[in-house]
Each structure stands twice: as C-alpha cells, then as structure tokens.
Motif scaffolding. Structure first.
Motif, PDB file in Angstrom:
ATOM      1  N   ASP A 127       0.801  -1.224   0.000  1.00  0.00           N
ATOM      2  CA  ASP A 127       0.000   0.000   0.000  1.00  0.00           C
ATOM      3  C   ASP A 127       0.840   1.283   0.000  1.00  0.00           C
ATOM      4  N   ALA A 128       1.971   1.254   0.723  1.00  0.00           N
ATOM      5  CA  ALA A 128       2.809   2.462   0.747  1.00  0.00           C
ATOM      6  C   ALA A 128       3.502   2.667  -0.598  1.00  0.00           C
ATOM      7  N   ASN A 129       3.874   1.574  -1.255  1.00  0.00           N
ATOM      8  CA  ASN A 129       4.448   1.696  -2.597  1.00  0.00           C
ATOM      9  C   ASN A 129       3.433   2.313  -3.556  1.00  0.00           C
ATOM     10  N   LEU A 130       2.172   1.891  -3.432  1.00  0.00           N
ATOM     11  CA  LEU A 130       1.153   2.421  -4.344  1.00  0.00           C
ATOM     12  C   LEU A 130       0.752   3.843  -3.955  1.00  0.00           C
ATOM     13  N   TYR A 131       0.815   4.168  -2.675  1.00  0.00           N
ATOM     14  CA  TYR A 131       0.658   5.562  -2.244  1.00  0.00           C
ATOM     15  C   TYR A 131       1.718   6.395  -2.969  1.00  0.00           C
ATOM     16  N   ALA A 132       2.959   5.898  -2.943  1.00  0.00           N
ATOM     17  CA  ALA A 132       4.057   6.618  -3.605  1.00  0.00           C
ATOM     18  C   ALA A 132       3.783   6.758  -5.101  1.00  0.00           C
ATOM     19  N   LEU A 133       3.325   5.697  -5.722  1.00  0.00           N
ATOM     20  CA  LEU A 133       3.087   5.744  -7.165  1.00  0.00           C
ATOM     21  C   LEU A 133       1.973   6.734  -7.518  1.00  0.00           C
TER      22      LEU A 133
ATOM     23  N   LEU B 213       8.587   8.542  -0.672  1.00  0.00           N
ATOM     24  CA  LEU B 213       7.448   8.901   0.166  1.00  0.00           C
ATOM     25  C   LEU B 213       7.562   8.218   1.515  1.00  0.00           C
ATOM     26  N   PHE B 214       7.255   8.961   2.570  1.00  0.00           N
ATOM     27  CA  PHE B 214       7.063   8.378   3.903  1.00  0.00           C
ATOM     28  C   PHE B 214       5.584   8.499   4.235  1.00  0.00           C
ATOM     29  N   THR B 215       4.955   7.420   4.688  1.00  0.00           N
ATOM     30  CA  THR B 215       3.591   7.516   5.218  1.00  0.00           C
ATOM     31  C   THR B 215       3.671   7.353   6.725  1.00  0.00           C
TER      32      THR B 215
ATOM     33  N   LEU C 184      -5.212   4.450  -3.913  1.00  0.00           N
ATOM     34  CA  LEU C 184      -6.166   4.042  -4.950  1.00  0.00           C
ATOM     35  C   LEU C 184      -5.679   4.496  -6.326  1.00  0.00           C
ATOM     36  N   LEU C 185      -5.238   5.744  -6.413  1.00  0.00           N
ATOM     37  CA  LEU C 185      -4.744   6.239  -7.702  1.00  0.00           C
ATOM     38  C   LEU C 185      -3.495   5.463  -8.129  1.00  0.00           C
ATOM     39  N   GLY C 186      -2.659   5.111  -7.153  1.00  0.00           N
ATOM     40  CA  GLY C 186      -1.456   4.332  -7.453  1.00  0.00           C
ATOM     41  C   GLY C 186      -1.796   2.925  -7.914  1.00  0.00           C
ATOM     42  N   ALA C 187      -2.791   2.306  -7.269  1.00  0.00           N
ATOM     43  CA  ALA C 187      -3.197   0.944  -7.658  1.00  0.00           C
ATOM     44  C   ALA C 187      -3.742   0.948  -9.089  1.00  0.00           C
ATOM     45  N   ALA C 188      -4.521   1.971  -9.402  1.00  0.00           N
ATOM     46  CA  ALA C 188      -5.059   2.076 -10.764  1.00  0.00           C
ATOM     47  C   ALA C 188      -3.944   2.337 -11.768  1.00  0.00           C
TER      48      ALA C 188
END
Lengths: 327, 327
Positions: free
Chosen positions: A112-118, A134-136, A300-304
């Motif tokens: 999830d943090a990787n996709l947050y970053a993406l 990115l740091f969450t 969500l935007l990163g996953a897409a």
C-alpha cells in the motif's frame, strides 16, 4: 475511455474506487472484518466490484483491470501477502488469483505504501518529477521509492520499508521487534506511546493517556510544550531516516504523507536541523521535502496506475513471467 | 568481436584496460598525478588508449566505445565530476567530452563504486542474480545498488553512497564532515585512525602507529586482540548499514569488496550478529553476504559493461538526451 478498479485493503477498512485518467470517479468503503479472514472479505469485495463495473457501464466506459494495495511484505509477482501483522489470516492466501477469479478482471498488486508513492508520483506532489520517495506516517510508518519511474523492489519481497530504517541504535522498541526504527518515533502509535511514557514520568501536559495524534496536534498548536516536543522528536527521527535514504538512493524529492504528517509544519524544523547535521554529501537546498498532496486517495490512484501500466505493457508485449519488468 | 576501453580514474593511479566479452584482455597503469590537474592526465590517458586501440587492431577486434569509472559525486549524464575530495582539480572539468575528443570514441561515465558493482553483478559474485548491492571497503567506503539490472541513481547526482549511511549518530567523525557514517568505522582510514586512538589510550597491541590494514589483518589472525576487535567493529558497523540498505531497497544479495574486505572472515560474525539484532523484516537466512569475486578488476569490467549497454541501446534507439534510460 478506459477505467480501472482500485482496492486499498487495510486492517480496519477496505476502500474501493473506479479510476480513470488519474481521477477517482466513484468510491466505496467496506469493513475489512479481519476476524472473518479473507474468504468472506473476498465475497463482499467482489460484490462491490460488480457495482463499480455497473457504474462504469452507465458512464459508457470500459473497465480494463484491477489494482490492489495491501499492507505488509508481499510477493507482488505471485500476488501473495507473505507477512502482515494486521492481516495474519491473509498470509499465504492466493489473493490476486482469487480476486481475478471472483471479479473476472486481471489484477496487479503491490504494497500500500508503494502504491501511495506511485499515486503521489503520477498525480500529486511528484508530478513531472523523475525521482521521488514517500514516507507515510500513520499507525505504522511505510514508504515507497521511485527512481526514473520505477518502484524499488528488491528480491526479499520488500522495498521502500522506510519505517524500518534505524535512526537510534538501541533506542525505542519497534513493532517489528527491533530497537530504534523510525516507526518507533514517527508513527501515530509511537507518538501515543511516548505521550504515555512522559505523562507517567510526571511531565506536565494538558493531554491525557487516551489522546491521539489529532489532539496532540491541536495541543502543540495551542502551546503545549510536551505535544510540541513529541512532534519535534518525530521530525528529528525523520531527518535521520531521510539522510540514510538519500545515501542509498540519491533521491532529491521526499514527500511526507499519512495522518501524523498533518503536523508536518510542527516537525519540519527539527527534521531539517537533523538533516543539516548528518547530510554532507550534497548541498541541503537541493533536497526538497514536501507534504503529500493526495493523502488517502493516493493508494487508490497508485493501484489504478499500476493496473494501467500492466495493460500498456501487455499491449506492447505479452508478459513473460508475471510482470518482471512492470515496475 | 567488439571490445571496449575501460578507464578507472583513482586518486593515486589510473588503470586502463581493453575488455571484450567480460574479459580484461590487456591493461595499463598510469600515475594520476593529481597535482598536475586533468589536462596532462588527459594527454597520457589518450596516448594509452591509442596503444590499446592498436592492440585491439593486432587482435583483429574493433573498439566500440569507452567507459570511465571516477570517484566522487558525478553528473553521470553530463559526464562531469561534481565533487571529489581526492580530485579537486577535476571538479567541473568536462571530463567525458574531453576524453571523447581526445580518443575519438564515445564515452560513458559513472562512479567507480557503481561500476565495481556493475562488474561484479555481470561477471562476478552477482552473476545470474536479479538484484545485488556492493560495499567497497577501501580508503573510503563506496557502494552500488543494482535492482532488476539497473544501477540506482537519484536526481541528486549520487546513488549507492553506502559509506555515508549513518550507523552511530553522534559517533566518529567522517571525511564527509558528518558524525557516525559507516565510512568512519569500516574504511582503511578509519581502521588506522581507531588503531592510533587505541594505542594512545594505552591499549596493548603488537601494532604501531604506522601500521596499515594489511598488517592489522595479519596481527588479527595471529591473535592480537586489538586488531581483531577493530575488524569486529567494522563488521558491526557494516551490519547496521546493511540493515538500512535492506529496509530501503529489499536487496537480498550483498557483496563485500575492497582492501579491508580481505579480512571479511574476521568481520563476518560481528556483522551477522548486529544484523540479527536490527533486521526483523525478513528471515535473516534469506539475506546473503558474500565477498567480492573480482576485486580491482571489477570497476574496469563494469565500465566496459556500461559502454556495451550504451552501444546496444543506441543500436535499438538513438539517445534522446544523453542516456536517460541507460542504467
């Protein structure tokens, strides 16, 4: 127009959304109900996906694939959670394959943090940049690193586990079992833990044992010295972690996200001060630290985005082994 | 057959070689003579390259390009040294372009430790692996990280500066000006510095103030407790650095090279012990630490490999902006 279904699996809630062109068109929220395990969760998620597909049909757009953001250490190629403290029942479950079967769409998966970053990289604070980290700062501390458009993933099934950079050898105990990780100083859990310790030690504060990060944030802004000191401590730890991140990757843009980071202005000074003390490799002004622009929509935007990349790649050349070059 | 000229620019010596198929066919050594600056150096290097080209012609092989390994923080796309403590006169000098003009071959350039890593990855201890990181424990401590075949390079003009991972906040002063970098514990310079400090403090040893790492290595094997302790201290620092490296990158194979690493067996136990204390993200047995297979030939093989990659890329598609996707 093509759209993608994005799923953000969390320990409490699961968010789902329909995403097209970097925009979250519709979203849904489900209780994850971890105690029931992944089977019942899968059924409810599949039902919600069906609704999202219907919603896409109404709008006259096709759904080309799915992206799933999951916490923990993953085998993102096989689509399996290897270890996740908040989702023990999910460990080893063939998550991606089951989702694909249930929903009838190809699925990609990452931390999830990787996709947050993406998400942040493509549509938020990292837009137009070559590199970004990115740091969450949430319940725990996660992270993601993107260099030349690619998410870092090492062979150990992790990458960008920035919360476990050691910032104080022998220091506070972390959820992972080690001492002195960033997460033990800059997560919401750590801030609450430190608050309780200080109250127990007799330090004066308007805050109580049960107060969370939001109240601490407010108290700090109203001049409570302990609340302010705890945010500064988190900033100091973050500075040390960023120094090590930069030594390893040379990344020049660092985005700070997650609930704790709403207090970024309270942490920024101590973070910069610690960085100035330990980062001598490059002029400090070359390094930019900025708050997250997208917050909870970013995964969500990163996953897409990951699903979109997979689609593009498959159009160019069929996958040899499950997406080796995807990131 | 195609060959490449590889150049390894060092503070004392410059090594040159003719490389084909991952093999160093011929090599030359020059004094760098830093006090004269890059102009005279360039002339002597160009003359040596001419000899290597003649040698290639005798063998009936073509020379397709050049690769240059340089110490310091570089702008590897523009081909300029930004900062290098041992090569101050080279800073800002248009090294790549001048070399191309003088030798008449296209040249690529990267940090020497990055190219050491690339050489080891393709032809040494990392052969056949997807990911690899390298530490070079020499006069200073350098490093390189390769994930899915690509060298990490961030926007700050560095990447894999593993010697400046902080392992002991507030600890020993490092050449970079910060306190507690790995380099301040695990470089030859640090080992000699710690030796002198301990002798001054009255610690008993058979070693003297002027003894270097080779003598320390021998003394440790002959039972000198201080010599052994200093290698163990280097191993301990290395363990802490590897923990942070793994958190950021997830890399599962770490190669230890450089002169100090000849004493790897003296350091391995303390390194593993420290790793066991701080790395809880993945089972420790998944992480492999191995000594370098190629040692000083690695940067030359890596420089030639970089030149070969550039050639291949240019055959596929002409470079848009100086090699954005090279690594």
């Amino acid at each position: 127009m093509r759209s993608f279904i994005a799923i953000d699996l969390g320990g409490s809630n699961t968010r789902l959304g329909l995403v097209a062109g970097g925009e979250l068109l519709v979203h849904r929220m489900l209780d994850t109900r971890t105690e029931q395990g992944p089977g019942p969760w899968l059924e409810r998620v599949a039902a919600a996906c069906k609704e999202l597909k219907a919603e896409a049909a109404v709008r006259g757009i096709s759904v080309a694939g799915m992206g799933l953001a999951s916490p923990g250490v993953l085998d993102h190629r096989r689509g399996v959670v290897l270890s996740s403290p908040n989702l023990r029942a999910w460990e080893g479950f063939p998550l991606r394959r089951k989702l694909e079967d249930a929903v009838g769409l190809a699925c990609v998966m990452d931390n999830d943090a990787n996709l947050y970053a993406l998400g942040e990289y493509r549509f938020g604070a990292g837009r137009g940049e070559r590199d970004m980290a990115l740091f969450t700062l949430g319940t725990g501390v996660g992270g993601g690193v993107i260099l030349a458009g690619r998410l870092l993933h090492g062979g150990l099934g992790l990458g960008g586990e920035l919360g476990h950079i050691n910032v104080e050898p022998g220091g506070r105990i972390c959820g992972c079992g080690a001492r002195g990780c960033l997460e033990a100083y800059a997560s919401a859990t750590a801030l609450r833990g430190m608050l309780c310790e200080e109250i127990n030690a007799g330090v004066h504060t308007r805050l109580g044992f049960d107060d969370g990060v939001k109240k601490m944030d407010r108290a700090a802004r109203q001049g409570d010295p302990l609340a302010l000191e705890l945010f500064q401590r988190a900033g100091w730890a973050l500075g040390r972690a960023i120094n090590n991140l930069v030594a390893v990757t040379g990344v020049g843009l660092v985005v700070i996200g997650g609930g704790v980071a709403r207090g970024w202005d309270l942490m920024a000074e101590s973070c910069h001060r610690e960085l100035a003390a330990c980062l001598h490799l490059v002029p400090l002004e070359k390094l930019r630290l900025v708050p997250s622009a997208l917050q909870e929509d970013a995964p969500l935007l990163g996953a897409a985005e990951l699903a979109r990349r997979r689609c593009e790649q498959e159009t160019r050349n069929p996958p040899p082994d499950g997406g080796e070059d995807l990131e």
